[in-house]
Design an enzyme around this catalytic site. Structure first.
Site, mmCIF file in Angstrom:
data_model
loop_
_atom_site.group_PDB
_atom_site.id
_atom_site.type_symbol
_atom_site.label_atom_id
_atom_site.label_comp_id
_atom_site.label_asym_id
_atom_site.label_seq_id
_atom_site.Cartn_x
_atom_site.Cartn_y
_atom_site.Cartn_z
ATOM 1 C CD GLN A 104 -2.635 1.601 0.357
ATOM 2 O OE1 GLN A 104 -3.326 1.003 0.010
ATOM 3 N NE2 GLN A 104 -2.431 2.935 -0.013
ATOM 4 N N PRO A 154 -5.954 -1.957 4.981
ATOM 5 C CG PRO A 154 -4.064 -0.689 4.386
ATOM 6 C CD PRO A 154 -4.710 -2.054 4.340
ATOM 7 C CE1 TYR A 155 -6.359 4.734 3.949
ATOM 8 C CE2 TYR A 155 -4.222 3.517 3.110
ATOM 9 C CZ TYR A 155 -4.878 4.587 3.821
ATOM 10 O OH TYR A 155 -4.054 5.495 4.632
ATOM 11 N N GLY A 156 -10.347 0.686 2.110
ATOM 12 C CA GLY A 156 -11.943 0.372 1.395
ATOM 13 C C GLY A 156 -11.371 0.089 0.109
ATOM 14 N N GLY A 157 -10.617 0.821 -0.634
ATOM 15 C CA GLY A 157 -10.147 0.659 -1.808
ATOM 16 C C GLY A 157 -8.892 1.501 -2.206
ATOM 17 C CG MET A 158 -4.271 1.983 -3.295
ATOM 18 S SD MET A 158 -4.443 3.704 -2.878
ATOM 19 C CE MET A 158 -3.277 4.258 -4.343
ATOM 20 C CD GLU A 159 -6.524 6.070 -5.727
ATOM 21 O OE1 GLU A 159 -6.780 5.272 -5.029
ATOM 22 O OE2 GLU A 159 -5.833 7.198 -5.448
ATOM 23 C CG HIS A 190 -13.706 6.351 -4.512
ATOM 24 N ND1 HIS A 190 -14.197 7.775 -4.188
ATOM 25 C CD2 HIS A 190 -12.777 6.218 -4.254
ATOM 26 C CE1 HIS A 190 -13.048 8.168 -3.761
ATOM 27 N NE2 HIS A 190 -11.982 7.375 -3.790
ATOM 28 C CD GLU A 191 -10.912 3.215 -4.356
ATOM 29 O OE1 GLU A 191 -9.615 3.653 -5.116
ATOM 30 O OE2 GLU A 191 -11.091 3.369 -3.373
ATOM 31 C CG HIS A 207 -9.077 7.411 -7.518
ATOM 32 N ND1 HIS A 207 -8.927 8.821 -7.252
ATOM 33 C CD2 HIS A 207 -9.440 6.976 -6.178
ATOM 34 C CE1 HIS A 207 -8.798 8.989 -6.247
ATOM 35 N NE2 HIS A 207 -9.364 7.710 -5.476
ATOM 36 C CD GLU A 214 -8.926 10.123 -2.685
ATOM 37 O OE1 GLU A 214 -10.237 9.470 -3.109
ATOM 38 O OE2 GLU A 214 -7.972 9.484 -2.932
ATOM 39 C CG ASP A 256 -0.869 7.596 5.525
ATOM 40 O OD1 ASP A 256 -0.674 7.870 4.355
ATOM 41 O OD2 ASP A 256 -0.143 6.377 5.730
ATOM 42 C CE1 TYR A 287 -10.592 10.721 1.325
ATOM 43 C CE2 TYR A 287 -11.834 9.628 -0.538
ATOM 44 C CZ TYR A 287 -10.649 9.668 0.260
ATOM 45 O OH TYR A 287 -9.683 8.925 0.558
ATOM 46 N NE ARG A 308 -13.249 0.696 4.295
ATOM 47 C CZ ARG A 308 -14.338 0.748 3.634
ATOM 48 N NH1 ARG A 308 -15.175 -0.314 3.642
ATOM 49 N NH2 ARG A 308 -14.749 1.751 2.951
ATOM 50 C CE LYS A 322 -15.588 4.268 5.820
ATOM 51 N NZ LYS A 322 -16.491 4.359 4.465
HETATM 52 N N1 BES Z 1 -6.764 6.785 -2.548
HETATM 53 C C1 BES Z 1 -7.849 6.205 -1.609
HETATM 54 C C2 BES Z 1 -7.161 5.480 -0.416
HETATM 55 C C3 BES Z 1 -5.994 6.588 0.354
HETATM 56 C C4 BES Z 1 -6.152 7.752 0.586
HETATM 57 C C5 BES Z 1 -4.656 5.738 0.711
HETATM 58 C C6 BES Z 1 -5.117 8.413 1.293
HETATM 59 C C7 BES Z 1 -3.866 6.297 1.329
HETATM 60 C C8 BES Z 1 -4.074 7.622 1.774
HETATM 61 C C9 BES Z 1 -8.838 5.455 -2.042
HETATM 62 O O1 BES Z 1 -9.296 6.048 -3.291
HETATM 63 C C10 BES Z 1 -10.144 5.842 -1.157
HETATM 64 O O2 BES Z 1 -10.632 7.068 -1.173
HETATM 65 N N2 BES Z 1 -10.646 4.766 -0.626
HETATM 66 C C11 BES Z 1 -12.002 4.931 0.371
HETATM 67 C C12 BES Z 1 -12.980 4.328 -0.392
HETATM 68 C C13 BES Z 1 -13.957 5.413 -1.095
HETATM 69 C C14 BES Z 1 -15.095 5.009 -1.495
HETATM 70 C C15 BES Z 1 -14.020 6.451 -0.295
HETATM 71 C C16 BES Z 1 -11.707 4.274 1.497
HETATM 72 O O3 BES Z 1 -10.580 3.663 1.656
HETATM 73 O O4 BES Z 1 -12.577 4.208 2.499
HETATM 74 ZN ZN ZN Z 2 -10.187 7.884 -3.510
#
Ligand code: BES
Ligand code: ZN
Length: 635
Positions: A166, A298-303, A327-328, A331, A350, A405, A413, A587, A589
């Site tokens: 990541q 650790p994240y919902g998604g990573m693009e 979302h991903e 990106h 974002e 981070d 967002y 995760r 969040k």
């Molecule tokens: N690029 C982010 C993840 C990220 C942000 C990694 C900052 C490291 C530092 C990814 O696109 C993201 O925003 N993921 C969200 C999901 C989204 C639907 C809001 C998440 O992880 O919750």
């Molecule tokens: Zn994002």
């Protein structure tokens, strides 16, 4: 100097009015300067990276080399400075065409918290202005912040280990010595040596595995990324993976045990790509696949380009959480094609992506679902903003001295999304869409800062309808705290029936069995739970839990919202399931607010400490860092 909104005076004023750190007050921030990298990018630029790494699960180490093709920008520059974090550098040499590799002098500079350590390399003078290829032999530290090494027990299959990276924001430097700044773009190739029963995937085109194993019996997977990307988009995963094809250009990778559920959940993947293309122009990365990670992600998604990394907590069984995929994917336009030049400009990634995500959701799942997600997003940003320093409520933020981070909040967002929504309302959807398409085209494969965007906005949208928005309004969005009074908010009544039901239930006029939950989507459940009053009688919570099995919900978002209600009311029957949740899911969040809530009472703090003692080892280093700061040991 650039004209338009990017004047230093504006930025300086913004920094002063909301100054939150000594540094911000003493020295105004320079747009476009990456304060989170040691790299001397004006002197040298990395153009291409070729990595060859052996994956050693027992030592939790990657070892091998990175070949960096470096272009000299400044003829007088002698020293190249790269970013590293806890890397063991064995040697640096110059791969001179037609000659033996020549060893170069190098040293590690002074390490800094958050940023890691600069690697200073004396560059060969003889090379003049020509590109230089350097070979850096190194291995990673088992604690590398950008890698998570999982034991078999932490995977779905329980038989094989698993590794994933990541890089965003600044963790690429913990496994590759790089100019680890989003304003440096390069192409990359990779050879990854893995145990022969495992599969490697990367954010790049797969060139297949070598027919023969290497000397150690490892299988060698090869990759190629032909588009210039920033370092935070390099990604690697190794595990017992299977692939399910969804369309000719899309599919999903998971462990075997998760494949069927993932195939069902993400069946709309091709339609999602096609929708985004219709709205915002061609998809420029070839394939689009998903990798469903283990629950510690650790994240919902990573693009990661061509291959988004996704938390399995998105698999609810009813496709209700797939906005993460929209979302991903989005990106691939906002973020991967046009990239934030520094972490101050994170909202360009974002905010735009959240706007695109909602537009996709509207087409695929309807306006009502889109409005519900908007309304939930608005609630989250309002709640988060209440605890943020004014300067951190700007779109362009001063992240100096802090971990990027942690500085990327819902402001980037949801306020970012609302800014684009505001532009849509003033110029019309058609004009905004045309503007966005031209913006993605114009800055394709470039990294830009906030002021470059504002200049482009001025020249290509604002001029089309003079007077439609004022410069003061733009300034308010970008450089002032809070949500502007002239923001265009989602309709206030999307959740009115849910609010009505909750109120009647709380008043005792609607029995639990009569709550209209049969018609409720995940989003309605979330709104129902997120807006409970501070105190709810224990008997009522018991009724809810028994009627709808909330403590055991397999929808990770609903379970999260329920656990927050349970913690606020010290509803102990939920705690065994809460513990299971916190031990399996990593995760950030989802788990961070639960630990924060628990720490607010002595009994909760006790529970937080005992659960975290069990959970910590299974969390990703990024989640560990966040929770370490919350769950303090008893004094
Ligand atoms: N690029 C982010 C993840 C990220 C942000 C990694 C900052 C490291 C530092 C990814 O696109 C993201 O925003 N993921 C969200 C999901 C989204 C639907 C809001 C998440 O992880 O919750
Ligand atoms: Zn994002």
């Amino acid at each position: 100097m650039r004209a338009g909104f990017g004047s230093a005076a504006l930025v300086c004023l913004a920094a002063l009015t909301g100054a939150h750190s000594a540094q911000a007050a003493s020295e105004s921030i320079k747009p476009g300067v990456d304060y989170h990298s040691f790299a001397n990018v004006a002197d040298f630029r990395v153009r291409h990276v070729d990595i060859d790494l052996v994956v050693d699960f027992s030592a939790r180490r990657l070892s091998g080399h990175a070949d960096l093709t470096v272009a000299r920008q400044n003829p007088n520059a002698r020293q190249l400075i790269l970013d590293t974090e806890a890397l063991e550098i064995a040697s640096v040499s110059w791969l001179k065409p037609g000659a033996e590799p020549a060893k170069l002098e190098f040293r590690g500079g002074k390490a800094k918290p958050i940023l890691g350590q600069p690697l200073q390399i004396e560059m060969p003078a003889a090379a003049g202005r020509r590109d230089v290829v350097l070979r850096i032999e190194y291995h990673t530290n088992p604690k590398a912040s950008g890698l998570q090494w999982l034991l078999p027990a932490q995977t779905a299959g329980k038989k094989h280990p698993y590794l994933f990276s990541q890089n965003e924001s600044i963790h690429g430097r913990s496994w590759i010595p790089l100019q680890d700044s989003p304003q440096v773009r390069f192409t990359y190739n990779a050879a990854i040596h893995v145990p022969s029963n495992l599969i490697a995937v990367m954010s790049a085109a797969q060139k297949g595995a070598d027919a023969k194993p290497d000397e150690a019996g490892h299988k060698v997977y090869r990759f190629e990324m032909k588009e210039a990307i920033p370092s935070y988009l390099i990604a690697l995963a190794v595990g017992d993976l299977r692939f399910h094809e969804i369309s000719a250009r899309t599919g999903v990778y998971t462990e075997p045990a998760v494949l069927d559920a993932a195939a069902y959940e993400f069946a709309d993947l091709e339609r999602t790509v096609a929708t985004c293309e219709t709205l915002f122009g061609p998809y420029r990365w070839g394939r689009y696949d998903l990798l469903i990670l283990p629950p510690s992600a650790p994240y919902g998604g990573m693009e990661n380009p061509r291959l988004s990394f996704i938390t399995p907590t998105v698999i609810a069984g009813d496709r209700s959480l797939v906005s993460v995929i929209a979302h991903e994917l989005a990106h691939s336009w906002s973020g991967n094609l046009v990239t934030n030049a520094t972490w101050r400009d994170f909202w360009l990634n974002e905010g735009f992506t959240t706007y695109l995500e909602r537009r996709i959701v509207e087409v695929l799942y309807g306006q009502r679902r889109e409005q519900m997600e908007d309304a939930l997003g608005l609630q989250t940003v309002r709640r988060e903003m209440a605890d943020l320093a004014p300067a951190d409520q700007h779109l362009a933020i001063d992240a100096r001295g802090r971990d990027p981070d942690d500085t990327g909040t819902e402001v980037a967002y949801e306020k970012g999304k609302l800014f684009l929504q505001f532009l849509e309302s003033r110029f019309g959807r058609e004009a905004l869409d045309a503007f966005l398409r031209s913006y993605f085209d114009h800055f394709a494969f470039q990294s830009i800062d906030t002021e470059q965007f504002l200049d482009y906005l001025h020249a290509h949208l604002l001029v089309k309808k003079p007077g439609a928005v004022s410069e003061q309004e733009i300034h308010t969005w970008v450089y002032e705290p809070g949500l502007p009074g002239f923001a265009v908010l989602p309709p206030a009544d999307v959740f009115a029936p849910v609010d009505k039901a909750r109120n009647a239930w709380l008043a005792g006029t609607m029995p639990t069995a009569q709550l209209p939950v049969k018609q409720w989507s995940t989003q309605e459940w979330l709104h129902f739970l997120d807006n409970m009053p501070d105190e709810v009688p224990r008997a009522r919570l018991e009724e809810l839990d028994h009627a709808f099995a909330l403590s055991g919900s397999t929808n990770a978002e609903i379970a999260h919202s329920w656990f927050r209600v349970a913690i606020h009311n010290d509803y102990a029957p939920a705690y065994p399931q809460l513990e299971r949740y916190l031990v399996t899911i990593g995760r950030r969040k989802l788990v961070k607010p639960l630990y924060e809530d628990l720490m607010k009472s002595p009994r909760g703090a006790e529970l937080a400490r005992s659960v975290y003692a069990k959970a910590r080892a299974g969390y990703h280093p990024i989640t560990q860092t966040s929770i370490d700061a919350i769950v303090t040991p008893r004094r």
